[in-house]
Design a protein around this motif. Sequence first.
Motif, PDB file in Angstrom:
ATOM      1  N   ALA A 188       5.634   9.661   4.806  1.00  0.00           N
ATOM      2  CA  ALA A 188       4.371  10.395   4.884  1.00  0.00           C
ATOM      3  C   ALA A 188       4.568  11.838   5.339  1.00  0.00           C
ATOM      4  O   ALA A 188       3.601  12.576   5.496  1.00  0.00           O
ATOM      5  CB  ALA A 188       3.406   9.684   5.835  1.00  0.00           C
ATOM      6  N   TRP A 215       7.665   4.346   6.745  1.00  0.00           N
ATOM      7  CA  TRP A 215       6.519   4.960   6.064  1.00  0.00           C
ATOM      8  C   TRP A 215       6.059   6.228   6.763  1.00  0.00           C
ATOM      9  O   TRP A 215       5.519   7.134   6.115  1.00  0.00           O
ATOM     10  CB  TRP A 215       5.387   3.942   5.927  1.00  0.00           C
ATOM     11  CG  TRP A 215       5.751   2.876   4.934  1.00  0.00           C
ATOM     12  CD1 TRP A 215       6.019   1.566   5.190  1.00  0.00           C
ATOM     13  CD2 TRP A 215       5.942   3.050   3.521  1.00  0.00           C
ATOM     14  NE1 TRP A 215       6.371   0.904   4.034  1.00  0.00           N
ATOM     15  CE2 TRP A 215       6.329   1.791   2.994  1.00  0.00           C
ATOM     16  CE3 TRP A 215       5.819   4.141   2.663  1.00  0.00           C
ATOM     17  CZ2 TRP A 215       6.592   1.604   1.639  1.00  0.00           C
ATOM     18  CZ3 TRP A 215       6.089   3.960   1.309  1.00  0.00           C
ATOM     19  CH2 TRP A 215       6.475   2.706   0.817  1.00  0.00           C
ATOM     20  N   GLY A 246      -1.728   5.554   4.684  1.00  0.00           N
ATOM     21  CA  GLY A 246      -2.432   4.301   4.910  1.00  0.00           C
ATOM     22  C   GLY A 246      -1.501   3.195   5.373  1.00  0.00           C
ATOM     23  O   GLY A 246      -1.869   2.367   6.215  1.00  0.00           O
ATOM     24  N   ARG A 297       0.847  -1.198   0.000  1.00  0.00           N
ATOM     25  CA  ARG A 297       0.000   0.000   0.000  1.00  0.00           C
ATOM     26  C   ARG A 297       0.882   1.248   0.000  1.00  0.00           C
ATOM     27  O   ARG A 297       0.616   2.210  -0.721  1.00  0.00           O
ATOM     28  CB  ARG A 297      -0.919  -0.002   1.230  1.00  0.00           C
ATOM     29  CG  ARG A 297      -1.851   1.201   1.304  1.00  0.00           C
ATOM     30  CD  ARG A 297      -2.749   1.131   2.533  1.00  0.00           C
ATOM     31  NE  ARG A 297      -3.613  -0.035   2.511  1.00  0.00           N
ATOM     32  CZ  ARG A 297      -4.739  -0.098   1.818  1.00  0.00           C
ATOM     33  NH1 ARG A 297      -5.131   0.923   1.085  1.00  0.00           N
ATOM     34  NH2 ARG A 297      -5.466  -1.191   1.847  1.00  0.00           N
ATOM     35  N   ASP A 337       0.272   5.268  -1.003  1.00  0.00           N
ATOM     36  CA  ASP A 337      -0.513   5.612   0.182  1.00  0.00           C
ATOM     37  C   ASP A 337       0.338   5.420   1.433  1.00  0.00           C
ATOM     38  O   ASP A 337       0.146   4.475   2.197  1.00  0.00           O
ATOM     39  CB  ASP A 337      -1.776   4.744   0.240  1.00  0.00           C
ATOM     40  CG  ASP A 337      -2.710   5.128   1.385  1.00  0.00           C
ATOM     41  OD1 ASP A 337      -2.446   6.155   2.046  1.00  0.00           O
ATOM     42  OD2 ASP A 337      -3.693   4.397   1.602  1.00  0.00           O
TER      43      ASP A 337
END
Length: 294
Positions: free
Chosen positions: A139, A135, A102, A94, A99
């Motif tokens: 992000a 991540w 996410g 993902r 994303d």
Amino acid sequence: MGLPLSPIWRGVGGDAVAAVAAFEELLTDFIRVLGPDHPHTFTTRANAAHWRAEAGDSVAAVAAFEELLTDRLRVLGPDHPDTLTTRSNAAYWRGVGGDAVGAVAAFEELLTDQLRVLGPDHPDTLTTRANAASWRGRAGGAVAAVAAFEELLTDQLRVLGPDHPGTLTTRANAASWRGRAGDAIGAVAALEPLLIDRLRVLGPDHPQTLTTRGNAANWRGVAGDATGAAAALEQLLTDQLRVLGPDHLHTHNTRNNLAYWRRKAGDAAGQYVAGEIHTSPVAEEVPLPAHDLA
């Protein structure tokens, strides 16, 4: 009975598309012979999804992992290791699919369950913490990523030891995100002792040793030493040409970064010798793969 190795080696050999096709053919036979809920059927679905992502279709891979997750939850339950692994792979791809937010949410939810089921020192729990940190940085939370990697490093030093590949990778990622958070000098200071340890543990020609040299050189340039960065990358390029060859992606990246820092250092002639100018001086981050498939 184990799974046939031929589809796996097609993927490992670089032909991800052929691996997908082979696993899908195998899946048809497993469903017919073993049934849809057999462990080999589930594992084949996982491998097909993995190689679909490696072939460039991360969106389809996420969809496949999520469908597999539904079935593993039904058959195995939420706390089975294979169920947890499926959640990890779905979260990872993902993020790769764009994303990052996410992915962070999914890894943090997974971490809660792994802490309960596996405990804080289990290798899978530590890997999930690393993925969540990575991540989180992608992000937009570079500072939070640094803090998370440094906390993880403390535990990995205790559980795995200083020379374990996971420990060394966490040091590399902590340094990378420290640089991305604006502390280029701190990134260099962290990468130089890491390079010494990787030279000792892995040897001078290991891909991660070469990557560490590239990252240290590039952050040195970001910290203001363009001349030093160019000199270090020139030496690295010589070794990459010998070890990886002229057509390897990392060799190409080093040539581009060398051109960039030569230009920054005022060597207008040298930039054309090295290759086209890179648009960004920062070397790629050390990757954090999802769990290995069974």
